[in-house]
Design a protein around this motif. Structure first.
Motif, PDB file in Angstrom:
ATOM      1  N   HIS A   1    -106.865   0.145  -8.223  1.00  0.00           N
ATOM      2  CA  HIS A   1    -105.480  -0.190  -8.563  1.00  0.00           C
ATOM      3  C   HIS A   1    -104.735  -0.696  -7.324  1.00  0.00           C
ATOM      4  O   HIS A   1    -103.915  -1.610  -7.411  1.00  0.00           O
ATOM      5  CB  HIS A   1    -104.777   1.011  -9.208  1.00  0.00           C
ATOM      6  CG  HIS A   1    -105.289   1.303 -10.600  1.00  0.00           C
ATOM      7  ND1 HIS A   1    -105.099   2.495 -11.247  1.00  0.00           N
ATOM      8  CD2 HIS A   1    -105.998   0.524 -11.465  1.00  0.00           C
ATOM      9  CE1 HIS A   1    -105.660   2.446 -12.457  1.00  0.00           C
ATOM     10  NE2 HIS A   1    -106.220   1.264 -12.600  1.00  0.00           N
ATOM     11  N   ALA A   2    -105.046  -0.106  -6.171  1.00  0.00           N
ATOM     12  CA  ALA A   2    -104.430  -0.590  -4.930  1.00  0.00           C
ATOM     13  C   ALA A   2    -104.883  -2.028  -4.648  1.00  0.00           C
ATOM     14  O   ALA A   2    -104.090  -2.884  -4.237  1.00  0.00           O
ATOM     15  CB  ALA A   2    -104.799   0.330  -3.776  1.00  0.00           C
ATOM     16  N   GLN A   3    -106.176  -2.288  -4.902  1.00  0.00           N
ATOM     17  CA  GLN A   3    -106.730  -3.627  -4.681  1.00  0.00           C
ATOM     18  C   GLN A   3    -106.047  -4.665  -5.589  1.00  0.00           C
ATOM     19  O   GLN A   3    -105.716  -5.763  -5.156  1.00  0.00           O
ATOM     20  CB  GLN A   3    -108.218  -3.580  -5.009  1.00  0.00           C
ATOM     21  CG  GLN A   3    -109.064  -4.618  -4.311  1.00  0.00           C
ATOM     22  CD  GLN A   3    -110.528  -4.446  -4.740  1.00  0.00           C
ATOM     23  OE1 GLN A   3    -111.026  -3.327  -4.864  1.00  0.00           O
ATOM     24  NE2 GLN A   3    -111.207  -5.552  -4.974  1.00  0.00           N
ATOM     25  N   LEU A   4    -105.805  -4.291  -6.837  1.00  0.00           N
ATOM     26  CA  LEU A   4    -105.137  -5.206  -7.779  1.00  0.00           C
ATOM     27  C   LEU A   4    -103.705  -5.479  -7.335  1.00  0.00           C
ATOM     28  O   LEU A   4    -103.204  -6.603  -7.454  1.00  0.00           O
ATOM     29  CB  LEU A   4    -105.153  -4.628  -9.193  1.00  0.00           C
ATOM     30  CG  LEU A   4    -106.518  -4.640  -9.879  1.00  0.00           C
ATOM     31  CD1 LEU A   4    -106.479  -3.843 -11.184  1.00  0.00           C
ATOM     32  CD2 LEU A   4    -106.981  -6.075 -10.163  1.00  0.00           C
ATOM     33  N   THR A   5    -103.047  -4.447  -6.818  1.00  0.00           N
ATOM     34  CA  THR A   5    -101.678  -4.615  -6.327  1.00  0.00           C
ATOM     35  C   THR A   5    -101.636  -5.662  -5.216  1.00  0.00           C
ATOM     36  O   THR A   5    -100.722  -6.473  -5.137  1.00  0.00           O
ATOM     37  CB  THR A   5    -101.153  -3.273  -5.786  1.00  0.00           C
ATOM     38  OG1 THR A   5    -101.267  -2.321  -6.822  1.00  0.00           O
ATOM     39  CG2 THR A   5     -99.721  -3.358  -5.343  1.00  0.00           C
ATOM     40  N   GLU A   6    -102.658  -5.630  -4.367  1.00  0.00           N
ATOM     41  CA  GLU A   6    -102.694  -6.592  -3.257  1.00  0.00           C
ATOM     42  C   GLU A   6    -103.097  -7.983  -3.713  1.00  0.00           C
ATOM     43  O   GLU A   6    -102.645  -8.986  -3.167  1.00  0.00           O
ATOM     44  CB  GLU A   6    -103.685  -6.112  -2.199  1.00  0.00           C
ATOM     45  CG  GLU A   6    -103.060  -5.072  -1.310  1.00  0.00           C
ATOM     46  CD  GLU A   6    -103.910  -4.774  -0.092  1.00  0.00           C
ATOM     47  OE1 GLU A   6    -104.869  -5.528   0.180  1.00  0.00           O
ATOM     48  OE2 GLU A   6    -103.589  -3.791   0.575  1.00  0.00           O
TER      49      GLU A   6
END
Ligand code: ZN
Length: 334
Positions: free
Chosen positions: A218-223
């Motif tokens: 989810h952090a990766q998608l945010t970035e």
């Protein structure tokens, strides 16, 4: 203008004195479809019908945002699952699993032009053109976890999380590009923000499992997705809101099973914007004054966008949806 205030609200920057309304999940119910002169199942498969129903979220209910992807099956259809698109009283369902191992996963090169993706992309661009700055347009994508339920079967996938954790990591990594490609195309079509639905609900995904498989993703998608993300997870998420806040998503769309609006604000901390506050069963069954009271309670507890907690039941009374936004209309009159 609704577009601007909505985008401020999902980033914790609502101008003082404003109350912002909306949801990133489905607002489609039978009465809305009547008003919009469009219905299911065409609302899933025909861009014009999809556009008309989504637009009613702003023009009939008074929400500050519209969102045209009413089901969880668009990626699944484009990836090759058989989808039953349902009807006036049934939401779509995807058919039998299509993959058994991570190696089976292939993403079609024409993913975005297949009807499952192309129809909502067309509806998003029609909404953007129609609304301009009048209301925000939200897209919607399924995270890799939710997609895996469709492609591998719910039970089979959940068993793998226990028996083959490395395989599950490979599956999620291979499915992530579907989420990213579809989100980027939705932004190109005119979406202002994206709802990321990943059904890592507590009964299907423990807090340890969330930390192990999903928090980084989810952090990766945010970035990677260049727009504000609204994460949606159904059910009680009190054990993972703290982890969600650390992923960097702009906003979390929470289920009232998590707690009262005040409890959820406390768990989320000050930075994470919050959307929701209206219980779906009560939205279906209670009287409008009770729904307005829930909306007031959410507003009083620093919920940034007030609206239904999840895709609304198809039999939801329109009067109850309008009761949510009535608290804004009252405020304007006062
Ligand atoms: Zn939900």
């Amino acid at each position: 203008m609704s577009r601007r205030t909505f985008l401020q609200a999902i980033q914790r920057a609502t101008p003082s004195g404003k109350v912002v309304f909306g949801t990133g999940t489905s607002i489609a119910c039978q009465e809305i479809m009547q008003q919009a002169e469009a219905a299911f199942p065409e609302g899933h498969t025909d861009p014009e019908a999809m556009f008309k129903i989504a637009l009613a979220g702003h023009t009939v209910i008074g929400f500050d945002v519209v969102m045209p992807l009413f089901s969880v099956c668009h990626e699944a259809a484009a990836m090759g699952c058989g989808v039953n698109w349902g009807g006036l009283d049934m939401m779509p369902e995807s058919g039998p699993s299509i993959f058994r191992t991570a190696e089976d996963i292939t993403i079609p090169s024409n993913l975005l032009t297949r009807p499952g993706c192309a129809v909502p992309l067309r509806a998003l661009s029609m909404l953007r053109k129609e609304l301009g700055d009048e209301a925000a347009v939200c897209g919607k994508v399924m995270g890799a976890w939710t997609q895996a339920y469709h492609y591998f079967g719910l039970q089979e996938f959940l068993i793998k999380t226990i028996t083959e954790p490395d395989e599950v990591k490979r599956i999620l990594e291979k499915l992530l590009p579907v989420t990213i490609q579809f989100a980027r195309a939705q932004l190109d079509a005119g979406a202002d923000c994206i709802l990321l639905a990943d059904h890592a609900t507590r009964d299907l995904c423990s807090p340890r499992t969330y930390a192990k498989f999903l928090q980084d993703l989810h952090a990766q998608l945010t970035e990677t997705i260049p727009a504000p993300l609204i994460l949606h997870i159904c059910g009680n998420t009190s054990d993972r809101i703290g982890m969600i806040a650390q992923t960097g998503v702009a906003c979390f769309h929470w289920d009232t099973k998590t707690g009262t609006p005040a409890d959820v604000r406390k768990l989320a901390g000050e930075k994470l914007a919050l959307m929701g506050g209206i219980n779906n069963i009560r939205l279906l069954q209670d009287a409008p004054d009770k729904i307005a009271a829930m909306a007031h309670a959410a507003a009083a507890s620093d919920i940034d966008v007030i609206g239904p907690e999840c895709a609304i039941p198809l039999a939801t009374p329109l009067a109850n949806l309008r009761a949510i936004t009535s608290i804004g209309r009252e405020r304007k009159k006062a």
